[in-house]
Design a protein around this motif. Structure first.
Motif: not given
Ligand code: GTQ
Length: 357
Positions: A1-16
């Motif tokens: 997971m790339d913590m510096t990429d807002p889009a992938s972070l948002a996706t990861e959080r949503k899944a979480f």
């Protein structure tokens, strides 16, 4: 997971969030601001019920259902922003109850405390714990928690026969605490075992029995606070004492045994605004319900960038929600009854009031 990429972070959080949802968990950080707001963010709205609008429907209710069938023939004053919840503020219930000559509203008891503020008519009584109390306009009457009570009307059938009062109860508060119990009486009306006025004589003459026994716990042992006395006090204060710049001449009703509010959950007040009164602005955490007794005036309310102005006259009702800035005006002079949940705020040490310049 790339913590510096807002889009992938948002996706990861949503899944979480979805993953923890199945374990009935949710992240605080998404709701923290709403949970602990910088100042009270009540969903409750200011509202006014003009008696001229309400009364015809109350009388129509009188034709559609008897007091006995209804048990309590009441039109609930619901906060327009809290429809369906039977409440006028988050913690308080208000309604207008109608009783007609010859009718009985049958005996029951509940842990919810009730106050009655008589709006119009004569000839009705409320019976509490074996004692009947006559109801006259402007009287403030108490039904303590868990006491048997029924209401009746012994008056003659005349044009002015309907008796209407404002019911104020702590129903939403007890619902919040899941502490409500109720029971119906076996007889329609309770047996009268005491002389009318006994509670007033025993507890309401600035004296108490030598071995005071607190018959209703924290609730006042006085069932009725007649308007005549309250009115005289306020008019004398208007003439002879300094008028408060925010409240006019305002007094609170007390439990004579404690000096506290008449009921543990609700405070009640009566105030006189002299003719020409232009009150300073104030706000308080306890949302308050008003019943106009005499005279006319207006109240201006503001909260953030919203503004309301209500013109009121006799028997109108309005609600000032928590932390709305209020300013009272009266050209003609008026008398206002009000009640709120202030004793609970005070007991919890969270009551806050601003008297603004
Ligand atoms: O008179 O006992 O307006 O139990 C609501 C619930 C009145 C009453 C209300 C009640 C009563």
């Amino acid at each position: 997971m790339d913590m510096t990429d807002p889009a992938s972070l948002a996706t990861e959080r949503k899944a979480f969030y979805e993953a923890i949802a199945s374990y009935s968990m949710t992240p605080l950080w998404e709701v923290l601001h709403a949970l602990v707001p910088p100042s009270p963010a009540t969903p409750c709205q200011p509202a006014l019920w003009k008696y001229a609008d309400v009364r015809p429907y109350l009388m129509r209710a009188g034709q559609l259902i008897t007091a006995e069938e209804a048990v309590r023939r009441v039109l609930i004053l619901e906060n327009p922003a809290l429809r369906g919840q039977s409440c006028i503020t988050q913690s308080l219930y208000a309604g207008l109850q109608l009783i007609l000559p010859g009718e009985v509203a049958p005996s029951h008891r509940h842990t919810q405390s009730a106050l009655r503020f008589v709006v119009e008519g004569n000839g009705a009584y409320t019976a509490v714990d074996g004692e009947r109390t006559h109801m006259a306009p402007g009287d403030f009457i108490i039904t303590p928690s868990w006491t048997w009570h029924d209401h009746g009307h012994q008056g003659a059938v005349e044009a002015d026969a309907p008796v209407v009062w404002l019911d104020g109860l702590d129903i939403p508060m007890l619902r919040f605490f899941d502490a409500g119990f109720a029971e119906n009486g076996t007889a329609k009306q309770q047996v009268v075992t005491k002389a009318e006025g006994l509670s007033r004589h025993r507890y309401g003459a600035n004296m108490l029995p030598v071995r005071y026994d607190a018959p209703f716990g924290q609730t006042s042992p006085i069932f009725s606070y007649p308007y005549e006395r309250t009115r005289e006090a306020l008019f004398e204060l208007e003439t002879h004492a300094e008028i408060d710049a925010w409240d006019g001449a305002k007094l609170r009703y007390v439990n004579p045994a404690s000096g506290g509010s008449p009921m543990p959950t609700m405070a009640t007040f009566m105030q006189r605004l002299p003719a020409g009164f232009a009150g300073k602005p104030y706000r308080q955490t306890d949302g308050a319900v008003f019943s106009v007794v005499e005279g006319s005036g207006s109240v201006t309310l503001s909260r953030n960038d919203q503004l309301w102005t209500f013109e009121f006259g006799p028997r109108d009702h309005f609600v000032i929600p928590s932390w709305h800035t209020a300013q009272l005006h009266s050209m003609q002079g008026c008398v206002l009854f009000s009640f709120s949940d202030r004793p609970v705020h005070q007991a919890l040490g969270i009551h806050k009031e601003d008297r603004l310049p």
